[in-house]
Design an enzyme around this catalytic site. Structure first.
Site, short mmCIF file in Angstrom:
data_model
loop_
_atom_site.label_atom_id
_atom_site.label_comp_id
_atom_site.label_asym_id
_atom_site.label_seq_id
_atom_site.Cartn_x
_atom_site.Cartn_y
_atom_site.Cartn_z
N ASN A 246 6.27 -2.99 -0.93
CA ASN A 246 6.95 -1.90 -0.24
C ASN A 246 7.25 -0.76 -1.20
O ASN A 246 7.55 -0.97 -2.38
CB ASN A 246 8.21 -2.39 0.50
CG ASN A 246 9.24 -3.07 -0.36
OD1 ASN A 246 8.92 -3.85 -1.26
ND2 ASN A 246 10.51 -2.81 -0.07
N CYS B 138 5.83 -0.08 4.17
CA CYS B 138 6.01 -1.52 3.98
C CYS B 138 4.84 -2.13 3.21
O CYS B 138 3.73 -1.60 3.22
CB CYS B 138 6.13 -2.22 5.32
SG CYS B 138 7.50 -1.65 6.34
N GLU C 152 3.02 -4.75 3.84
CA GLU C 152 1.89 -5.14 4.67
C GLU C 152 0.94 -3.97 4.90
O GLU C 152 -0.28 -4.08 4.75
CB GLU C 152 2.35 -5.69 6.03
CG GLU C 152 3.16 -6.96 5.93
CD GLU C 152 4.67 -6.72 5.88
OE1 GLU C 152 5.11 -5.83 5.10
OE2 GLU C 152 5.40 -7.42 6.59
N CYS D 64 7.87 -5.89 10.27
CA CYS D 64 8.49 -4.95 11.19
C CYS D 64 7.49 -4.59 12.31
O CYS D 64 6.30 -4.92 12.25
CB CYS D 64 8.93 -3.69 10.45
SG CYS D 64 7.58 -2.57 9.97
#
Length: 164
Positions: free
Chosen positions: A62, A73, A75, A112
């Site tokens: 992140n 983020c 990911e 998220c």
């Protein structure tokens, strides 16, 4: 009369030692990526590793910003990097680890909504499921899929329903 719709989320919990060598490597690299996080505002560090079909592994962490919407983020950092550098390679698995800055152990931190949607887009693009490995406390790993994480997801098939 209203009709009830139920979607079940499936996940399995494993000890790290029960994972195969590839998954252990992904989880270890996701844990390592946590240390690359730039999180001076939340002090919540997240690392991610994407495994591509060609065997390449792409790390992300992140990256926060004082203008909060400008951060990204772990990911999506990893997914977008994989897409930019290997646009024709399918994503097979993604490992995700998270740890508050002063914590001794990892915590379970589900992706998220924005990350779930980005993963859904790549899964739709490649027409194959993406497996997720979430690091949990006490060396536990939760395995699930993008579809299970986002059971009412919106993807390219959803748009086709509205095409003339």
């Amino acid at each position: 009369m209203a009709k009830k719709v139920t979607r079940q989320v499936n996940a399995e919990i494993f000890d790290f030692s029960e994972l195969d060598a590839t998954e252990q490597s992904l989880v270890s690299q996701a844990r390592q990526a946590v240390s690359n996080a730039y999180a001076p505002y939340s002090n919540f560090h997240v690392g991610s590793v994407v495994l591509l079909a060609n065997g390449e592994k792409i790390q992300g962490s992140n990256q926060e910003n004082a203008a909060y919407p400008s951060g990204l983020c772990a990911e999506r950092v990893a997914i977008f990097s994989a897409g930019a550098n290997y646009p024709d390679e399918a994503i097979v698995k993604i490992a995700i680890a998270a740890k508050p800055a002063k914590a001794n152990d990892y915590v379970m931190a589900s992706s998220c909504g924005n990350c779930r949607q980005a993963m859904m887009e790549y899964q739709s693009k490649q027409s194959s499921e993406i497996e997720l490995l979430f690091v949990q406390p006490n060396d536990q790993i939760m395995k699930t899929t993008v579809r299970d994480l986002l059971p009412f997801g919106f993807d390219s098939e959803s748009l086709l329903k509205f095409q003339p």
